[in-house]
Design a protein around this motif. Structure first.
Motif, PDB file in Angstrom:
ATOM      1  N   GLN A  47      35.409  -5.774  -7.535  1.00  0.00           N
ATOM      2  CA  GLN A  47      34.246  -6.505  -8.049  1.00  0.00           C
ATOM      3  C   GLN A  47      34.566  -7.147  -9.392  1.00  0.00           C
ATOM      4  O   GLN A  47      34.229  -8.310  -9.641  1.00  0.00           O
ATOM      5  CB  GLN A  47      33.052  -5.568  -8.167  1.00  0.00           C
ATOM      6  CG  GLN A  47      31.756  -6.275  -8.565  1.00  0.00           C
ATOM      7  CD  GLN A  47      30.554  -5.347  -8.527  1.00  0.00           C
ATOM      8  OE1 GLN A  47      30.654  -4.175  -8.193  1.00  0.00           O
ATOM      9  NE2 GLN A  47      29.396  -5.891  -8.872  1.00  0.00           N
ATOM     10  N   SER A  56      36.962 -10.093  -8.801  1.00  0.00           N
ATOM     11  CA  SER A  56      36.262 -11.264  -8.247  1.00  0.00           C
ATOM     12  C   SER A  56      35.471 -11.995  -9.326  1.00  0.00           C
ATOM     13  O   SER A  56      35.469 -13.228  -9.387  1.00  0.00           O
ATOM     14  CB  SER A  56      35.330 -10.829  -7.118  1.00  0.00           C
ATOM     15  OG  SER A  56      36.057 -10.262  -6.043  1.00  0.00           O
ATOM     16  N   GLN A  77      38.574  -7.453   1.513  1.00  0.00           N
ATOM     17  CA  GLN A  77      37.174  -7.167   1.812  1.00  0.00           C
ATOM     18  C   GLN A  77      36.767  -7.672   3.193  1.00  0.00           C
ATOM     19  O   GLN A  77      35.567  -7.823   3.480  1.00  0.00           O
ATOM     20  CB  GLN A  77      36.289  -7.787   0.721  1.00  0.00           C
ATOM     21  CG  GLN A  77      36.551  -7.157  -0.648  1.00  0.00           C
ATOM     22  CD  GLN A  77      35.811  -7.870  -1.768  1.00  0.00           C
ATOM     23  OE1 GLN A  77      34.625  -7.646  -1.986  1.00  0.00           O
ATOM     24  NE2 GLN A  77      36.508  -8.736  -2.475  1.00  0.00           N
TER      25      GLN A  77
END
Length: 407
Positions: free
Chosen positions: A129, A132, A162
């Motif tokens: 996360q 990204s 993912q």
């Protein structure tokens, strides 16, 4: 007087001539409740103290914490420290150092590239996360096509982990960089062809292969190998397994076996698995697993454990399959790596079928409790042998599209 009262209350104690807090939360509370001016003064004092102790890393960190305006000198020092930390086992720390370095960087392009370095380190640390978000943030600062292509490359790696397989944007990113950055273009086309092949979009494979073919004829051996591997996926879709496998072997040779990043080495292991050279794949995966643990590359570890499990499944070492798959699946699920988690679940299902049991991943409670950074399980030496140290399987007929790692 304040120190004495704090010591009498059991909040701090004297240890080795230094006052330490009795609990980390007390330290955090004291820091957060201090006024900004006090915190900045404390960081400046600590930076001066570490300068006297010849500790450039901590000095730069405290200088950064004491700085409110962009400062290229401090930013560059943090970047250098991040590279050193990454080399001796700390991708998570390196990501934070690169991130802070970017925040202090006045030049927009340099700031964007440092954010991209932070994203790569965060990806290797398994913080998908954060990685990204950092890649997305680079869009505010990067305008050069080569820089943007590198950002697309990192984003594609994160997407693959993912459960998504982007390929058209990878092909599009090569349009303006083939002449200036042919190796990057070759890598993008290789990834695009591989993702399209795994997704079953044969037309996209052919498109990427056509561009790669033109690129490979006019560049270096490595670029040519990457490009021809992309065309090899095109041949595989048309039934040309012999040509496709030959292209993959050429890429493996050109990539080399000693140098390069952990992810590059993972591609080499993957190629051995895909080509059916399972013994060499197992040896290389064992060495790479040790490297991931040493460098703190937890984000790559599930990929490597999956490759090890695939090789051991074919070699009949079922206990090692359980060990690798159990730990890899736990880590992949914790980090949100849905693609590799699915691959490991398939491996465990194959194992259950071979053993004639109905239990799959749920029967792996022992290896799932294994710490991520423990020593490698086996006693095999952590070495990186030549790809020619074992004969390749001449009949790699087991190849499936589920053989997806690494990104």
């Amino acid at each position: 007087m304040d120190l004495a009262a704090a010591e009498n209350a059991g909040l701090i104690r004297l240890s080795g001539g230094v006052f330490v807090f009795s609990h980390p939360l007390l330290q955090a509370t004291a820091y957060q409740r201090a006024e900004l001016v006090q915190r900045l003064a404390a960081h400046r004092a600590l930076a001066a103290a570490f300068a006297d102790r010849a500790d450039p890393g901590r000095r730069a960190w405290h200088l950064a914490a004491a700085t409110l305006e962009p400062d290229e000198d401090i930013a560059a020092e943090l970047q250098r420290i991040a590279a050193d930390v990454r080399g001796c086992g700390g991708y998570a720390v390196a990501a934070e150092l690169h991130r802070r370095s970017a925040a202090l960087t006045p030049d927009p392009r340099r700031r964007g590239r440092r954010l991209l370095a932070a994203a790569r380190a965060a990806a290797n640390a398994g913080r998908l996360q954060l990685a990204s978000g950092l890649v997305e943030e680079t869009g505010r600062f990067l305008t050069d096509p080569v820089d943007l292509a590198e950002a697309v490359d990192v984003a594609a790696v994160l997407a693959h982990e993912q459960g998504r397989r982007p390929y058209r944007e990878l092909v599009d990113a090569t349009a303006d960089i083939a002449a200036r950055a042919p190796e990057l273009a070759g890598r993008l086309l290789f990834r695009a062809a591989k993702n399209a092949w795994e997704s079953g979009d044969l037309a996209a494979v052919v498109d990427a292969a056509g561009i790669a073919d033109a690129l490979g004829r006019s560049n270096s051996a490595l670029v040519g190998a990457l490009a021809r591997t992309a065309t090899g996926f095109g041949r595989l879709t048309a039934g040309g397994a012999v040509d496709g496998m030959a292209a993959l072997r050429e890429m493996r040779t050109e990539l080399g076996v000693m140098s390069g990043s952990l992810r590059k080495r993972a591609v080499i292991v993957w190629s051995h698995v895909l080509l059916g050279d399972f013994r060499t794949a197992r040896e290389l995966a064992t060495a790479l697993e040790a490297g991931c643990r040493t460098d703190g590359a937890i984000g790559l570890l599930p990929n490597v454990l999956a490759l090890s499990a695939m090789a051991n499944l074919q070699l009949g070492d079922f206990q090692e399959v359980r060990n690798s798959s159990g730990e890899g699946l736990r880590l992949a699920e914790e980090m949100g790596q849905t693609e590799i988690a699915s691959t490991l679940a398939v491996v465990l299902a194959h194992l259950a079928a071979l053993e004639g049991t109905t239990s799959g991943a749920g029967n792996c409670s022992t290896p799932r409790c294994t710490p991520a950074l423990r020593r490698p399980r086996s006693g095999r030496p952590a070495r990186w042998p030549s790809p020619t140290s074992r004969p390749a399987d001449p009949n790699p007929s087991w190849i499936e599209r589920t053989t997806s790692p690494p990104a």
